[in-house]
Design a protein around this motif. Structure first.
Motif, PDB file in Angstrom:
ATOM      1  N   ASN A  11       0.799  -1.169  -0.102  1.00 39.76           N
ATOM      2  CA  ASN A  11      -0.089   0.209  -0.122  1.00 39.76           C
ATOM      3  C   ASN A  11       0.787   1.299   0.046  1.00 39.76           C
ATOM      4  O   ASN A  11       0.432   2.209  -0.646  1.00 39.76           O
ATOM      5  N   SER A  12       1.839   1.076   0.631  1.00 39.92           N
ATOM      6  CA  SER A  12       2.734   2.420   0.727  1.00 39.92           C
ATOM      7  C   SER A  12       3.587   2.766  -0.794  1.00 39.92           C
ATOM      8  O   SER A  12       3.922   4.031  -0.867  1.00 39.92           O
ATOM      9  N   LEU A  13       3.591   1.780  -1.625  1.00 41.80           N
ATOM     10  CA  LEU A  13       3.879   2.157  -2.929  1.00 41.80           C
ATOM     11  C   LEU A  13       2.907   3.043  -3.706  1.00 41.80           C
ATOM     12  O   LEU A  13       3.446   3.449  -4.638  1.00 41.80           O
ATOM     13  N   TYR A  14       1.622   2.957  -3.505  1.00 44.13           N
ATOM     14  CA  TYR A  14       0.638   3.654  -4.023  1.00 44.13           C
ATOM     15  C   TYR A  14       0.955   5.439  -3.818  1.00 44.13           C
ATOM     16  O   TYR A  14       0.494   5.976  -4.536  1.00 44.13           O
ATOM     17  N   ARG A  15       1.820   5.675  -2.768  1.00 42.40           N
ATOM     18  CA  ARG A  15       2.057   7.039  -2.432  1.00 42.40           C
ATOM     19  C   ARG A  15       3.652   7.432  -2.518  1.00 42.40           C
ATOM     20  O   ARG A  15       4.120   8.358  -2.170  1.00 42.40           O
ATOM     21  N   ASN A  16       4.524   6.239  -2.849  1.00 42.42           N
ATOM     22  CA  ASN A  16       5.882   6.670  -2.955  1.00 42.42           C
ATOM     23  C   ASN A  16       6.382   6.082  -4.265  1.00 42.42           C
ATOM     24  O   ASN A  16       5.893   5.130  -5.067  1.00 42.42           O
ATOM     25  N   GLY A  17       7.528   6.576  -4.655  1.00 44.17           N
ATOM     26  CA  GLY A  17       8.137   6.465  -6.006  1.00 44.17           C
ATOM     27  C   GLY A  17       7.524   7.038  -7.149  1.00 44.17           C
ATOM     28  O   GLY A  17       7.420   8.207  -7.080  1.00 44.17           O
ATOM     29  N   ALA A  18       7.296   6.248  -8.207  1.00 42.46           N
ATOM     30  CA  ALA A  18       6.540   6.779  -9.290  1.00 42.46           C
ATOM     31  C   ALA A  18       5.219   7.662  -9.024  1.00 42.46           C
ATOM     32  O   ALA A  18       5.288   8.430  -9.763  1.00 42.46           O
ATOM     33  N   PRO A  19       4.524   7.352  -8.185  1.00 41.54           N
ATOM     34  CA  PRO A  19       3.293   8.062  -7.867  1.00 41.54           C
ATOM     35  C   PRO A  19       3.578   9.504  -7.355  1.00 41.54           C
ATOM     36  O   PRO A  19       2.749  10.539  -7.530  1.00 41.54           O
ATOM     37  N   ALA A  43       9.724  -1.422  -2.923  1.00 40.90           N
ATOM     38  CA  ALA A  43       9.273  -2.591  -3.659  1.00 40.90           C
ATOM     39  C   ALA A  43      10.105  -3.590  -3.502  1.00 40.90           C
ATOM     40  O   ALA A  43       9.580  -4.839  -3.610  1.00 40.90           O
ATOM     41  N   ASN A  44      11.518  -3.501  -3.321  1.00 34.76           N
ATOM     42  CA  ASN A  44      12.552  -4.470  -3.293  1.00 34.76           C
ATOM     43  C   ASN A  44      12.204  -5.329  -1.958  1.00 34.76           C
ATOM     44  O   ASN A  44      12.257  -6.493  -1.949  1.00 34.76           O
ATOM     45  N   GLN A  78      -0.888 -11.432  -6.290  1.00 29.34           N
ATOM     46  CA  GLN A  78      -1.317 -10.215  -6.432  1.00 29.34           C
ATOM     47  C   GLN A  78      -0.449  -8.992  -5.877  1.00 29.34           C
ATOM     48  O   GLN A  78       0.141  -8.181  -6.564  1.00 29.34           O
ATOM     49  N   LEU A  79       0.087  -9.069  -4.644  1.00 28.93           N
ATOM     50  CA  LEU A  79       0.837  -8.194  -4.084  1.00 28.93           C
ATOM     51  C   LEU A  79       2.354  -8.167  -4.801  1.00 28.93           C
ATOM     52  O   LEU A  79       2.758  -7.090  -4.958  1.00 28.93           O
ATOM     53  N   LEU A  80       2.724  -9.404  -4.990  1.00 32.68           N
ATOM     54  CA  LEU A  80       4.131  -9.272  -5.873  1.00 32.68           C
ATOM     55  C   LEU A  80       3.890  -8.465  -7.173  1.00 32.68           C
ATOM     56  O   LEU A  80       4.651  -7.712  -7.556  1.00 32.68           O
ATOM     57  N   ALA A  81       2.684  -8.762  -7.903  1.00 28.03           N
ATOM     58  CA  ALA A  81       2.542  -8.024  -9.158  1.00 28.03           C
ATOM     59  C   ALA A  81       2.450  -6.470  -8.616  1.00 28.03           C
ATOM     60  O   ALA A  81       3.046  -5.853  -9.598  1.00 28.03           O
ATOM     61  N   GLU A  82       1.560  -5.968  -7.761  1.00 31.49           N
ATOM     62  CA  GLU A  82       1.728  -4.798  -7.449  1.00 31.49           C
ATOM     63  C   GLU A  82       3.046  -4.125  -7.413  1.00 31.49           C
ATOM     64  O   GLU A  82       3.488  -2.784  -7.704  1.00 31.49           O
ATOM     65  N   ALA A  83       4.054  -4.662  -6.422  1.00 35.33           N
ATOM     66  CA  ALA A  83       5.089  -4.259  -6.280  1.00 35.33           C
ATOM     67  C   ALA A  83       6.067  -4.237  -7.368  1.00 35.33           C
ATOM     68  O   ALA A  83       6.845  -3.078  -7.780  1.00 35.33           O
ATOM     69  N   LYS A  84       6.209  -4.921  -8.246  1.00 35.58           N
ATOM     70  CA  LYS A  84       6.811  -5.209  -9.462  1.00 35.58           C
ATOM     71  C   LYS A  84       6.189  -4.158 -10.367  1.00 35.58           C
ATOM     72  O   LYS A  84       6.959  -3.585 -11.284  1.00 35.58           O
ATOM     73  N   PHE A  85       5.225  -3.749 -10.515  1.00 33.43           N
ATOM     74  CA  PHE A  85       4.404  -2.805 -11.220  1.00 33.43           C
ATOM     75  C   PHE A  85       5.055  -1.445 -10.824  1.00 33.43           C
ATOM     76  O   PHE A  85       5.571  -0.553 -11.860  1.00 33.43           O
ATOM     77  N   PHE A  86       4.887  -1.037  -9.760  1.00 31.94           N
ATOM     78  CA  PHE A  86       5.742   0.105  -9.073  1.00 31.94           C
ATOM     79  C   PHE A  86       7.125   0.372  -9.232  1.00 31.94           C
ATOM     80  O   PHE A  86       7.768   1.112  -9.510  1.00 31.94           O
ATOM     81  N   ARG A  87       7.805  -0.963  -8.868  1.00 31.15           N
ATOM     82  CA  ARG A  87       9.260  -0.919  -9.243  1.00 31.15           C
ATOM     83  C   ARG A  87       9.649  -0.679 -10.753  1.00 31.15           C
ATOM     84  O   ARG A  87      10.495   0.240 -11.008  1.00 31.15           O
ATOM     85  N   ALA A  88       8.826  -1.150 -11.774  1.00 30.76           N
ATOM     86  CA  ALA A  88       9.147  -0.947 -12.879  1.00 30.76           C
ATOM     87  C   ALA A  88       8.731   0.474 -13.348  1.00 30.76           C
ATOM     88  O   ALA A  88       9.589   1.231 -13.995  1.00 30.76           O
ATOM     89  N   PHE A  89       7.746   0.737 -12.721  1.00 30.01           N
ATOM     90  CA  PHE A  89       7.329   2.357 -13.206  1.00 30.01           C
ATOM     91  C   PHE A  89       8.510   3.286 -12.580  1.00 30.01           C
ATOM     92  O   PHE A  89       8.683   4.439 -13.368  1.00 30.01           O
ATOM     93  N   ALA A  90       8.930   3.252 -11.560  1.00 26.74           N
ATOM     94  CA  ALA A  90      10.045   3.991 -10.956  1.00 26.74           C
ATOM     95  C   ALA A  90      11.224   4.013 -11.832  1.00 26.74           C
ATOM     96  O   ALA A  90      12.160   5.075 -12.203  1.00 26.74           O
ATOM     97  N   TYR A  91      11.625   2.656 -12.279  1.00 30.90           N
ATOM     98  CA  TYR A  91      12.727   2.907 -13.258  1.00 30.90           C
ATOM     99  C   TYR A  91      12.489   3.473 -14.544  1.00 30.90           C
ATOM    100  O   TYR A  91      13.380   3.845 -15.126  1.00 30.90           O
ATOM    101  N   TYR A  92      11.057   3.204 -14.853  1.00 30.15           N
ATOM    102  CA  TYR A  92      11.114   3.920 -16.027  1.00 30.15           C
ATOM    103  C   TYR A  92      11.165   5.361 -16.217  1.00 30.15           C
ATOM    104  O   TYR A  92      11.748   5.763 -17.324  1.00 30.15           O
ATOM    105  N   TYR A  93      10.669   5.790 -15.227  1.00 31.39           N
ATOM    106  CA  TYR A  93      10.952   7.662 -15.140  1.00 31.39           C
ATOM    107  C   TYR A  93      12.323   7.561 -15.139  1.00 31.39           C
ATOM    108  O   TYR A  93      13.035   8.467 -15.585  1.00 31.39           O
ATOM    109  N   LEU A  94      13.137   7.037 -14.228  1.00 32.74           N
ATOM    110  CA  LEU A  94      14.579   7.449 -14.203  1.00 32.74           C
ATOM    111  C   LEU A  94      15.371   6.970 -15.419  1.00 32.74           C
ATOM    112  O   LEU A  94      16.267   7.825 -15.909  1.00 32.74           O
ATOM    113  N   VAL A  95      15.066   5.981 -16.238  1.00 31.93           N
ATOM    114  CA  VAL A  95      15.906   5.631 -17.593  1.00 31.93           C
ATOM    115  C   VAL A  95      15.549   6.666 -18.493  1.00 31.93           C
ATOM    116  O   VAL A  95      16.452   6.868 -19.162  1.00 31.93           O
TER     117      VAL A  95
END
Length: 524
Positions: free
Chosen positions: A47-55, A120-121, A140-157
């Protein structure tokens, strides 16, 4: 459900000599193996990933705008009334940016994105070890965490190019200083995270609005389709158009949920401008059919700053907010990308506005799309969700990707026609389709690019598309667009774009902290 900020510091072990001070350790001092000891802990971590990182990239203050506006400033197409005060705005507009003069601003973005990645890690590592989680919950939770990790790296790259790549939580002081990984490696992780989330997460195939604002299969598929489109352009040029085409068409065909464009209301056979599709989207909260991935805001949790950007400072006395700011004011050249007579998006009180109706006072053009009646005139507090990906984006991804991989066939024409015919409200869709059908692939793709710049202006795609395509949109006459090489083009601010501007500089403070990043700062 509403995602609340949590006070848990995940993955850090705080050492203490006072083992008996408390029988139970505070949540802020739990180690990872203690924190992930029950299902609620795993949900809190995700849940914390919905307000941290890419969001975080859609969040901002009244003066400085949002991080995603940075590219708009670089293009010269948009300005912020506080550019003189906010150095990240003035230096990007003037293309004088470097790792020092906006280093603090960039460092904050770097820190936010890597914080999201770190959390996410932690989640990805420890969710499988959490007792009492069912396999379905874990997936489900792993999928959400991987989504947000990927999204953060997408902005960075996209912003910084090669960046440090880490998939393990920091649990010691070892290996703190990571070197930059090649762009190909970063995209490989992004692709694998999103593919695994889509194929193994068993995420619901409904909209986020229908799923309690949690990530769905459609959100993952849309982000992955966008990633494939970006990988096909600069700087990677990996030609993943066919993958983008396949995935976006699956979304359109309903394999990940039922999505559709919002349509205009009509009165007496004519469009009701007050209830056009754009105003219906503006006045409502997130749409279950139009919006695929959203950033959730709520007056009791985290409020949206966007209504503040819908009026310039001079109008602050007319609204309930203490201050407003034209932080995303389009230039005349950007407005000339729209046909002022035929494009509904360019009409007053559709995408933009420049007149305060109660007094007739005029002002510099500002986004009407973010005008929130309740917040502006009643509460000064907006909880309207922000659309990061919409269905129109998917249609345009599909149109371009199909054309580039299979030619401008009937499907590609249909998808572009859907977006354009909604905007060109006086034109017959069949006529639009016929005109597009006669174009060469190159000419058709340019028509898609034009529509992306017009349609997705509030999803902040303009600069990313300029970098990806290497082409800068120039208005020959209102509504008529041609494309020139981005590198070498002189912006409306009178500044020439250089090759180095295709990336942002690494933050100076980060270069000082991490010597492993090297001496090359993206040409700055």
């Amino acid at each position: 459900m509403k995602f609340k900020y949590i006070a848990c510091l995940i993955g850090l072990v705080l050492l203490s000599s006072c083992d008996d001070f408390l029988e139970e350790e505070p949540l802020s001092e739990l180690s990872s193996d203690q924190f992930f000891s029950e299902p609620d802990h795993a949900y809190s971590a995700v849940n914390s990933l919905y307000r941290n990182g890419a969001p975080n990239m859609t969040d901002g203050g009244v003066y400085n705008g949002t991080p995603l506006m940075l590219g708009a400033y670089m293009s010269g197409f948009f300005t912020n009334e506080y550019a003189g005060q906010e150095l990240h705005v003035s230096n990007t507009q003037q293309l004088t940016l470097n790792g020092e003069n906006i280093g603090g601003y960039l460092q904050d973005r770097w820190k936010e994105l890597y914080l999201g990645i770190s959390r996410a890690n932690n989640a990805i590592k420890y969710i499988p070890e959490t007792p009492e989680l069912t396999d379905a919950q874990q997936n489900q939770l792993l999928a959400e965490a991987k989504f947000f990790r990927a999204f953060a790296y997408y902005y960075l790259v996209r912003w910084f190019g090669p960046v440090p790549l880490t998939t393990e939580p920091y649990e010691s002081l070892d290996n703190l200083y990571l070197e930059r990984s090649p762009i190909t490696d970063v995209y490989s992780l992004i692709e694998s995270d999103l593919t695994e989330a889509l194929e193994q997460g068993n995420l619901p195939k409904i909209s986020m609005v229908e799923n309690g604002k949690r990530v769905t299969a459609g959100a993952v598929a849309t982000l992955l389709a966008d990633v494939y489109l970006t990988m096909s352009g600069n700087p990677l040029n990996a030609n993943r158009y066919a993958d983008a085409a396949t995935l976006s068409q699956e979304i359109i065909n309903g394999e990940y949920g039922s999505y559709a464009l919002t349509q205009h209301d009509e009165t007496g056979g004519s469009i009701d401008f007050e209830n056009s599709a754009y105003n219906k989207i503006r006045k409502g909260d997130a749409s279950a059919t139009e919006h695929i991935y959203i950033k959730e805001y709520d007056p009791e949790i985290g409020t949206s700053s966007y209504p503040r950007y819908s009026y310039p400072v001079a109008l602050a006395s007319e609204v309930l907010y203490d201050i407003t700011n034209g932080a995303y004011q389009p230039s005349s050249q950007f407005m000339d990308l729209y046909n002022p007579d035929e494009d509904l998006r360019a009409q007053e009180r559709q995408y933009f506005h420049s007149t305060y109706l109660p007094t007739g006072q005029t002002f510099e053009t500002a986004p009407f799309f973010w005008h929130d009646d309740t917040a502006i005139f009643e509460t000064a507090n907006s909880g309207k969700d922000f659309a990061v990906y919409s269905y129109s984006d998917v249609l345009l991804i599909a149109a371009e990707a199909i054309a580039m991989s299979s030619g401008a066939n009937a499907n590609a024409v249909d998808y572009l026609t859907q977006v354009r015919s909604r905007a060109y409200w006086m034109s017959d869709a069949a006529v639009i389709s016929s005109e597009l059908s006669g174009l060469s692939t190159d000419a058709f793709v340019k028509e898609v690019w034009k529509e992306r710049h017009r349609e997705l202006v509030f999803e902040f795609r303009t600069w990313f598309d300029i970098v990806r395509t290497g082409q800068f949109p120039v208005s020959d006459a209102p509504g008529s667009i041609s494309f020139v090489n981005a590198v070498g083009h002189t912006t409306e601010q009178g500044k020439q774009i250089e090759e180095k501007h295709m990336l942002l500089p690494l933050p100076g403070p980060e270069l000082q902290r991490n010597p492993s990043l090297g001496n090359d700062n993206n040409g700055y």
